[in-house]
Design a protein around this motif. Structure first.
Motif, PDB file in Angstrom:
ATOM      1  N   GLU A 278      26.935 -40.279  81.753  1.00  0.00           N
ATOM      2  CA  GLU A 278      28.308 -40.074  82.194  1.00  0.00           C
ATOM      3  C   GLU A 278      28.456 -40.528  83.646  1.00  0.00           C
ATOM      4  O   GLU A 278      27.522 -40.377  84.442  1.00  0.00           O
ATOM      5  CB  GLU A 278      28.704 -38.592  82.071  1.00  0.00           C
ATOM      6  CG  GLU A 278      28.792 -38.108  80.631  1.00  0.00           C
ATOM      7  CD  GLU A 278      29.252 -36.662  80.531  1.00  0.00           C
ATOM      8  OE1 GLU A 278      29.300 -35.980  81.578  1.00  0.00           O
ATOM      9  OE2 GLU A 278      29.555 -36.214  79.411  1.00  0.00           O
ATOM     10  N   PRO A 279      29.615 -41.093  84.013  1.00  0.00           N
ATOM     11  CA  PRO A 279      29.790 -41.603  85.378  1.00  0.00           C
ATOM     12  C   PRO A 279      29.739 -40.480  86.410  1.00  0.00           C
ATOM     13  O   PRO A 279      30.181 -39.362  86.156  1.00  0.00           O
ATOM     14  CB  PRO A 279      31.168 -42.255  85.340  1.00  0.00           C
ATOM     15  CG  PRO A 279      31.880 -41.580  84.202  1.00  0.00           C
ATOM     16  CD  PRO A 279      30.819 -41.276  83.187  1.00  0.00           C
ATOM     17  N   LEU A 280      29.206 -40.800  87.562  1.00  0.00           N
ATOM     18  CA  LEU A 280      29.140 -39.849  88.665  1.00  0.00           C
ATOM     19  C   LEU A 280      29.787 -40.522  89.871  1.00  0.00           C
ATOM     20  O   LEU A 280      29.191 -41.380  90.509  1.00  0.00           O
ATOM     21  CB  LEU A 280      27.681 -39.481  88.970  1.00  0.00           C
ATOM     22  CG  LEU A 280      27.437 -38.399  90.024  1.00  0.00           C
ATOM     23  CD1 LEU A 280      28.071 -37.093  89.600  1.00  0.00           C
ATOM     24  CD2 LEU A 280      25.941 -38.214  90.239  1.00  0.00           C
ATOM     25  N   THR A 281      31.031 -40.139  90.150  1.00  0.00           N
ATOM     26  CA  THR A 281      31.799 -40.814  91.188  1.00  0.00           C
ATOM     27  C   THR A 281      32.101 -39.873  92.348  1.00  0.00           C
ATOM     28  O   THR A 281      31.917 -38.654  92.258  1.00  0.00           O
ATOM     29  CB  THR A 281      33.132 -41.321  90.615  1.00  0.00           C
ATOM     30  OG1 THR A 281      33.942 -40.193  90.252  1.00  0.00           O
ATOM     31  CG2 THR A 281      32.910 -42.196  89.391  1.00  0.00           C
ATOM     32  N   GLY A 282      32.592 -40.466  93.426  1.00  0.00           N
ATOM     33  CA  GLY A 282      32.968 -39.683  94.589  1.00  0.00           C
ATOM     34  C   GLY A 282      34.077 -38.690  94.288  1.00  0.00           C
ATOM     35  O   GLY A 282      34.078 -37.571  94.808  1.00  0.00           O
ATOM     36  N   ILE A 283      35.030 -39.083  93.424  1.00  0.00           N
ATOM     37  CA  ILE A 283      36.128 -38.181  93.061  1.00  0.00           C
ATOM     38  C   ILE A 283      35.595 -36.965  92.319  1.00  0.00           C
ATOM     39  O   ILE A 283      36.015 -35.828  92.557  1.00  0.00           O
ATOM     40  CB  ILE A 283      37.171 -38.923  92.214  1.00  0.00           C
ATOM     41  CG1 ILE A 283      37.879 -39.983  93.062  1.00  0.00           C
ATOM     42  CG2 ILE A 283      38.184 -37.949  91.626  1.00  0.00           C
ATOM     43  CD1 ILE A 283      38.896 -40.802  92.299  1.00  0.00           C
ATOM     44  N   GLN A 284      34.651 -37.185  91.399  1.00  0.00           N
ATOM     45  CA  GLN A 284      34.074 -36.065  90.657  1.00  0.00           C
ATOM     46  C   GLN A 284      33.312 -35.120  91.588  1.00  0.00           C
ATOM     47  O   GLN A 284      33.399 -33.901  91.447  1.00  0.00           O
ATOM     48  CB  GLN A 284      33.136 -36.590  89.574  1.00  0.00           C
ATOM     49  CG  GLN A 284      33.856 -37.242  88.406  1.00  0.00           C
ATOM     50  CD  GLN A 284      32.883 -37.823  87.408  1.00  0.00           C
ATOM     51  OE1 GLN A 284      31.957 -38.536  87.784  1.00  0.00           O
ATOM     52  NE2 GLN A 284      33.084 -37.525  86.144  1.00  0.00           N
ATOM     53  N   LEU A 285      32.574 -35.695  92.525  1.00  0.00           N
ATOM     54  CA  LEU A 285      31.834 -34.858  93.475  1.00  0.00           C
ATOM     55  C   LEU A 285      32.789 -34.067  94.360  1.00  0.00           C
ATOM     56  O   LEU A 285      32.557 -32.885  94.643  1.00  0.00           O
ATOM     57  CB  LEU A 285      30.912 -35.732  94.322  1.00  0.00           C
ATOM     58  CG  LEU A 285      29.734 -36.383  93.586  1.00  0.00           C
ATOM     59  CD1 LEU A 285      29.002 -37.345  94.504  1.00  0.00           C
ATOM     60  CD2 LEU A 285      28.783 -35.320  93.052  1.00  0.00           C
ATOM     61  N   ALA A 286      33.885 -34.713  94.780  1.00  0.00           N
ATOM     62  CA  ALA A 286      34.875 -34.025  95.612  1.00  0.00           C
ATOM     63  C   ALA A 286      35.548 -32.901  94.831  1.00  0.00           C
ATOM     64  O   ALA A 286      35.742 -31.787  95.347  1.00  0.00           O
ATOM     65  CB  ALA A 286      35.920 -35.016  96.127  1.00  0.00           C
ATOM     66  N   GLY A 287      35.916 -33.181  93.586  1.00  0.00           N
ATOM     67  CA  GLY A 287      36.539 -32.159  92.754  1.00  0.00           C
ATOM     68  C   GLY A 287      35.612 -30.992  92.496  1.00  0.00           C
ATOM     69  O   GLY A 287      36.013 -29.818  92.551  1.00  0.00           O
ATOM     70  N   THR A 288      34.340 -31.298  92.242  1.00  0.00           N
ATOM     71  CA  THR A 288      33.351 -30.247  92.028  1.00  0.00           C
ATOM     72  C   THR A 288      33.197 -29.389  93.279  1.00  0.00           C
ATOM     73  O   THR A 288      33.117 -28.158  93.206  1.00  0.00           O
ATOM     74  CB  THR A 288      31.988 -30.866  91.658  1.00  0.00           C
ATOM     75  OG1 THR A 288      32.138 -31.653  90.473  1.00  0.00           O
ATOM     76  CG2 THR A 288      30.944 -29.785  91.414  1.00  0.00           C
ATOM     77  N   ALA A 289      33.165 -30.040  94.441  1.00  0.00           N
ATOM     78  CA  ALA A 289      33.039 -29.300  95.697  1.00  0.00           C
ATOM     79  C   ALA A 289      34.221 -28.366  95.908  1.00  0.00           C
ATOM     80  O   ALA A 289      34.057 -27.225  96.366  1.00  0.00           O
ATOM     81  CB  ALA A 289      32.927 -30.279  96.865  1.00  0.00           C
ATOM     82  N   LEU A 290      35.437 -28.813  95.556  1.00  0.00           N
ATOM     83  CA  LEU A 290      36.620 -27.966  95.706  1.00  0.00           C
ATOM     84  C   LEU A 290      36.555 -26.755  94.777  1.00  0.00           C
ATOM     85  O   LEU A 290      36.896 -25.631  95.169  1.00  0.00           O
ATOM     86  CB  LEU A 290      37.891 -28.781  95.418  1.00  0.00           C
ATOM     87  CG  LEU A 290      38.331 -29.757  96.511  1.00  0.00           C
ATOM     88  CD1 LEU A 290      39.469 -30.635  96.017  1.00  0.00           C
ATOM     89  CD2 LEU A 290      38.751 -29.009  97.774  1.00  0.00           C
ATOM     90  N   VAL A 291      36.138 -26.983  93.537  1.00  0.00           N
ATOM     91  CA  VAL A 291      36.023 -25.869  92.588  1.00  0.00           C
ATOM     92  C   VAL A 291      35.003 -24.855  93.082  1.00  0.00           C
ATOM     93  O   VAL A 291      35.245 -23.634  93.087  1.00  0.00           O
ATOM     94  CB  VAL A 291      35.633 -26.380  91.183  1.00  0.00           C
ATOM     95  CG1 VAL A 291      35.335 -25.208  90.248  1.00  0.00           C
ATOM     96  CG2 VAL A 291      36.755 -27.220  90.592  1.00  0.00           C
ATOM     97  N   LEU A 292      33.842 -25.339  93.509  1.00  0.00           N
ATOM     98  CA  LEU A 292      32.806 -24.439  94.004  1.00  0.00           C
ATOM     99  C   LEU A 292      33.273 -23.676  95.242  1.00  0.00           C
ATOM    100  O   LEU A 292      33.009 -22.479  95.381  1.00  0.00           O
ATOM    101  CB  LEU A 292      31.539 -25.234  94.327  1.00  0.00           C
ATOM    102  CG  LEU A 292      30.832 -25.893  93.147  1.00  0.00           C
ATOM    103  CD1 LEU A 292      29.619 -26.671  93.619  1.00  0.00           C
ATOM    104  CD2 LEU A 292      30.427 -24.855  92.118  1.00  0.00           C
ATOM    105  N   ALA A 293      33.996 -24.363  96.132  1.00  0.00           N
ATOM    106  CA  ALA A 293      34.506 -23.697  97.335  1.00  0.00           C
ATOM    107  C   ALA A 293      35.509 -22.612  96.972  1.00  0.00           C
ATOM    108  O   ALA A 293      35.474 -21.500  97.522  1.00  0.00           O
ATOM    109  CB  ALA A 293      35.160 -24.726  98.257  1.00  0.00           C
ATOM    110  N   GLY A 294      36.401 -22.910  96.033  1.00  0.00           N
ATOM    111  CA  GLY A 294      37.404 -21.933  95.621  1.00  0.00           C
ATOM    112  C   GLY A 294      36.792 -20.705  94.976  1.00  0.00           C
ATOM    113  O   GLY A 294      37.150 -19.566  95.304  1.00  0.00           O
ATOM    114  N   ILE A 295      35.842 -20.919  94.062  1.00  0.00           N
ATOM    115  CA  ILE A 295      35.217 -19.789  93.391  1.00  0.00           C
ATOM    116  C   ILE A 295      34.332 -19.014  94.351  1.00  0.00           C
ATOM    117  O   ILE A 295      34.215 -17.783  94.271  1.00  0.00           O
ATOM    118  CB  ILE A 295      34.412 -20.270  92.163  1.00  0.00           C
ATOM    119  CG1 ILE A 295      35.348 -20.986  91.179  1.00  0.00           C
ATOM    120  CG2 ILE A 295      33.742 -19.096  91.455  1.00  0.00           C
ATOM    121  CD1 ILE A 295      36.517 -20.148  90.705  1.00  0.00           C
TER     122      ILE A 295
END
Length: 303
Positions: A278-295
């Motif tokens: 599966e692709p691993l892009t900067g947008i996915q990493l940024a989105g993951t970081a936001l989710v982790l920060a929020g939780i």
């Protein structure tokens, strides 16, 4: 006023509990990877979840029988609650999750499921009249923004059924949030291990009965790889994570265990890239970081 340093034995015990929680979170998140591998053999969600529960049922049944012999008998009301919770928390939620995995990436699936604590908070506001603070709204907004970012990325990258798959997994997160919200009082009366064992037995029976009602028995005959992956899904991604998480909670508490669980989406993202391509892009990493920060903000607020 000086703080009291943590003794070496206490620190070792804490680190051991933290390691257990991390391993449990990674193993539980890996079920999305295993499901994706199983779908390559042209089986559907009904068959996949039936195999998962067939192989995990003996473990939970053994614990349920042990608890039934060593613990006081349940009341009729408690039995009814456990049946309902088993159906909504482990049957319906898991089924919707595996349905969604047919259409979306493992990384996106894990991010959506990781919003479950926020749904618990929102349901508490609606039904229990809990007031949500400004910090909690900020945490929710940050987490949702991250999920939307990854969702839009996946939608642009291709796949006509991204919305359908995302809706299924969203339904899984919401039904599991309902399960968590309803288990509070029952866990105190019945005990966490006993409740999980009983509820998983109910869920297993429901999944197996569903298979025989909707699919021919001939579908039980599958390639050896399907059996191997299903055993892996049942034991390593279902049974072990459940008991590792309970062991971690006993050692380091629920708040710290839930924070350690934040490694789940990250591990799924990288395992999806490594194993599934599966692709691993900067947008996915940024989105993951936001989710982790929020939780993380949410878990710190509620700790």
């Amino acid at each position: 006023m000086s703080s009291v340093p943590i003794s070496v034995p206490d620190r070792k015990a804490f680190l051991a509990g933290l390691a257990i929680a991390i391993v449990g979170a990674i193993l539980f998140s890996t079920k999305a990877i295993v499901a994706k591998l199983l779908y390559r053999y042209q089986i559907d969600a009904v068959t996949l979840i039936a195999f998962r529960m067939i192989f995990s049922l003996p473990f939970f049944a053994a614990i349920a029988l042990w608890k039934a012999k060593t613990q006081p008998a349940l009341t009729g009301r408690e039995r009814g609650q456990i049946v309902f919770l088993g159906l909504i928390g482990y049957y319906l939620s898991s089924f919707l999750d595996f349905l969604g995995l047919q259409y979306i990436s493992a990384g996106l699936e894990r991010l959506i499921l990781f919003l479950t604590p926020s749904f618990v908070l929102l349901l508490s506001m609606i039904f229990l009249k809990k007031r949500i603070t400004a910090m909690e709204w900020l945490a929710l907004g940050t987490a949702y923004l991250g999920t939307v970012l990854v969702f839009l990325h996946d939608a642009r990258a291709g796949g006509s059924n991204i919305l359908l798959g995302g809706a299924f997994v969203l339904g899984s997160a919401i039904t599991y949030a309902v399960y968590l919200l309803m288990t509070g009082e029952l866990v105190r009366r019945v005990g966490s291990m006993r409740l999980v064992a009983y509820a998983m037995c109910v869920s297993s029976v429901a999944c197996i009965v569903q298979f025989f009602l909707l699919r021919p028995a001939s579908l039980l005959v599958q390639p050896a790889a399907v059996y191997g992956l299903s055993v892996l899904n049942a034991v390593m991604c279902t049974v072990f994570p459940v008991f590792l998480t309970m062991a971690a909670v006993a050692r380091i508490g629920a708040p710290t265990t839930s924070q350690a669980g934040m490694i789940g989406p990250v591990s799924t993202l990288f395992l999806g890239a490594l194993i599934l391509g599966e692709p691993l892009t900067g947008i996915q990493l940024a989105g993951t970081a936001l989710v982790l920060a929020g939780i993380y903000l949410l878990s710190r607020k509620r700790a």
